[in-house]
Scaffold this motif. Structure first.
Motif, PDB file in Angstrom:
ATOM      1  N   ASP A 345       0.815  -1.219   0.000  1.00  0.00           N
ATOM      2  CA  ASP A 345       0.000   0.000   0.000  1.00  0.00           C
ATOM      3  C   ASP A 345       0.841   1.258   0.000  1.00  0.00           C
ATOM      4  O   ASP A 345       0.317   2.368  -0.101  1.00  0.00           O
ATOM      5  N   GLU A 350      -3.963   2.491  -5.826  1.00  0.00           N
ATOM      6  CA  GLU A 350      -4.907   1.516  -5.300  1.00  0.00           C
ATOM      7  C   GLU A 350      -5.004   0.336  -6.247  1.00  0.00           C
ATOM      8  O   GLU A 350      -5.222   0.505  -7.452  1.00  0.00           O
ATOM      9  N   SER A 351      -4.859  -0.859  -5.717  1.00  0.00           N
ATOM     10  CA  SER A 351      -4.976  -2.047  -6.543  1.00  0.00           C
ATOM     11  C   SER A 351      -6.392  -2.174  -7.081  1.00  0.00           C
ATOM     12  O   SER A 351      -7.369  -1.886  -6.399  1.00  0.00           O
ATOM     13  N   GLN A 352      -6.497  -2.664  -8.337  1.00  0.00           N
ATOM     14  CA  GLN A 352      -7.801  -2.884  -8.962  1.00  0.00           C
ATOM     15  C   GLN A 352      -8.250  -4.345  -8.841  1.00  0.00           C
ATOM     16  O   GLN A 352      -9.257  -4.729  -9.431  1.00  0.00           O
ATOM     17  N   GLN A 374      -5.621  -4.126   3.037  1.00  0.00           N
ATOM     18  CA  GLN A 374      -5.222  -2.716   2.983  1.00  0.00           C
ATOM     19  C   GLN A 374      -4.900  -2.277   1.562  1.00  0.00           C
ATOM     20  O   GLN A 374      -5.139  -1.138   1.174  1.00  0.00           O
ATOM     21  N   CYS A 376      -5.947  -4.029  -1.374  1.00  0.00           N
ATOM     22  CA  CYS A 376      -6.988  -4.379  -2.356  1.00  0.00           C
ATOM     23  C   CYS A 376      -8.359  -3.974  -1.822  1.00  0.00           C
ATOM     24  O   CYS A 376      -9.019  -4.763  -1.120  1.00  0.00           O
ATOM     25  N   LYS A 377      -8.804  -2.794  -2.165  1.00  0.00           N
ATOM     26  CA  LYS A 377     -10.058  -2.260  -1.631  1.00  0.00           C
ATOM     27  C   LYS A 377     -11.276  -2.717  -2.418  1.00  0.00           C
ATOM     28  O   LYS A 377     -12.407  -2.518  -1.964  1.00  0.00           O
ATOM     29  N   TYR A 378     -11.065  -3.306  -3.610  1.00  0.00           N
ATOM     30  CA  TYR A 378     -12.192  -3.615  -4.482  1.00  0.00           C
ATOM     31  C   TYR A 378     -12.404  -5.119  -4.671  1.00  0.00           C
ATOM     32  O   TYR A 378     -13.059  -5.548  -5.620  1.00  0.00           O
TER      33      TYR A 378
END
Length: 425
Positions: A345, A350-352, A374, A376-378
């Protein structure tokens, strides 16, 4: 005087107050209205207004999914003269008897001369006789799927390749009788071929793949999964001749494929979007790093389960550089540890990632899952099956917060298939 009202009807026009829409609009104007309806249900409702509208809707229909039967197919040919896509496929688990036959294919070849797309998946009754009929009759055919059609061999498909020179897509998944002869014919007759599915055709060799590459230089998608005679020689040749077009390459369980193939892809093919190398056990960190650096802007789906030489260093390189990655499978890569996910992070983006499969990763713990969440929010699907240090209760006790829309799989057989996951790989 009140304005006239338009009605869709077959009745003669009444004097005075009302005007029938069928008298007001020509066939071409009604077709223009029909073309504005995007949903299939709306187009079907259009045809229910009256006989005239049904006739127009039928002549404008381009796609149809149906069951077989020569009499029915003849009626469909008369009713839908503009049809370009016909789906007669069956479910692998549920099929009807006798299903599609060579006689049906004869009706199709004679009645649907403009057909471009034909799906015959799991139609186990068709043979080379029917394929030869298609090759002689459907000269405009661009896409044919005969996956799991067990009675179809080289002989019939060579006739298709020879007669259908505009062919762009051919899937013959699971056809064990297919050999290099088909690839030679495709190379000679189908220069526009873009999508070839050969999964499970284990008689295909490097010689056939190299010959295919020489004639079909615009391949975008190639699936040679479980083609156990394919090695670095054939894959490297494909990479060399289709450097800009190749976007999807699937080599699941091709155990003869190793680092040389991956380095060739990294050298030539910089637009790869989907790469499947699961079960390619000789692939190691250095080639994976090379590929992730050159395909950092294009790579969307990467499957490398059972690549037993992969370690934290190459995985961290993939996650840090491939910023548009949506699906990743590292299942059974038993050298991967929590370290691969720590500090990701801090990369400033931000990771997709939507799908992450890491079943049977023996060294990943709840701490690693926390780092993943933390970064990978999606996430929509996280596979943690058979990870001995990770349990549902342990994650709850650690206070981990999974994304609201994320399905987390802690239990079940590793052989189970997920529809959404299959879509990506």
């Amino acid at each position: 005087m009140a304005p006239a009202k338009l009605e869709g009807c077959d009745r003669p026009k009444e004097e005075g107050a009302r005007v029938c829409i069928n008298d007001a609009l020509t066939d071409d104007e009604l077709r223009a209205v029909l073309r504005q309806l995007e949903k299939e249900e709306e187009r079907d409702l259009f045809g229910l207004v009256c006989k005239r509208w049904l006739r127009l809707q039928s002549t404008e229909r381009r796609r149809l999914r149906a069951r077989a039967g020569p009499a029915m197919l003849r009626r469909m040919a008369d009713r839908f003269p503009g049809l370009v896509e016909l789906d007669l496929s069956q479910s692998a688990s549920r099929s009807f008897y006798p299903g599609v036959t060579d006689s049906d294919l004869g009706v199709i070849a004679a009645g649907f001369r403009n057909l471009r797309v034909l799906d015959l998946q799991n139609c186990k009754g068709v043979t080379d006789v029917g394929m030869t009929t298609l090759g002689n009759g459907l000269l405009s055919l661009q896409s044919l799927d005969v996956s799991q059609c067990k009675k179809v061999t080289d002989k019939g498909l060579v006739a298709v390749a020879s007669g259908c020179s505009y062919l762009k897509r051919l899937h013959v998944t699971g056809s064990k009788s297919i050999t290099d002869e088909l690839l030679k014919s495709l190379s000679k007759s189908c220069p526009c071929l873009e999508d070839l599915g050969l999964a499970g055709c284990n008689n295909i060799t490097d010689t056939g793949l190299s010959t295919l590459a020489d004639g079909c230089r615009h391949i975008k998608s190639l699936d040679v999964s479980k083609c156990t005679k394919i090695s670095d020689v054939g894959v490297s040749r494909v990479a060399e001749v289709a450097p800009s077009s190749l976007k999807v390459l699937k080599m699941l369980d091709c155990f003869r494929v190793g680092d040389k193939s991956i380095f060739s892809l990294a050298h030539f093919c910089h637009n790869l979007e989907t790469v499947v190398i699961g079960g390619c056990r000789d692939v190691s960190d250095e080639s994976i790093k090379s590929l992730s650096l050159v395909c950092c802007h294009s790579l969307r789906s990467f499957r490398m389960d059972w690549c037993l030489n992969i370690t934290d260093s190459s995985l961290k390189c993939v996650l840090s550089n491939c910023r548009h990655l949506v699906a990743l499978d590292i299942g059974c890569c038993d050298k991967i540890t929590d370290s691969a996910f720590h500090s990701l992070d801090m990369g400033g983006f931000e990771s997709q990632l939507k799908v992450l499969k890491m079943s049977n990763c023996l060294k990943i713990t709840i701490s690693g899952v926390g780092s993943i969440l933390q970064f990978c929010k999606y996430l929509e699907y996280l596979d943690l099956r058979s990870c001995p240090h990770i349990t549902r209760l342990g994650c709850q006790q650690a206070g981990l917060q999974f994304p609201e829309c994320c399905r987390t799989n802690f239990d079940g057989s590793l052989g189970e298939s997920e529809g959404m996951v299959d879509f990506f790989f």
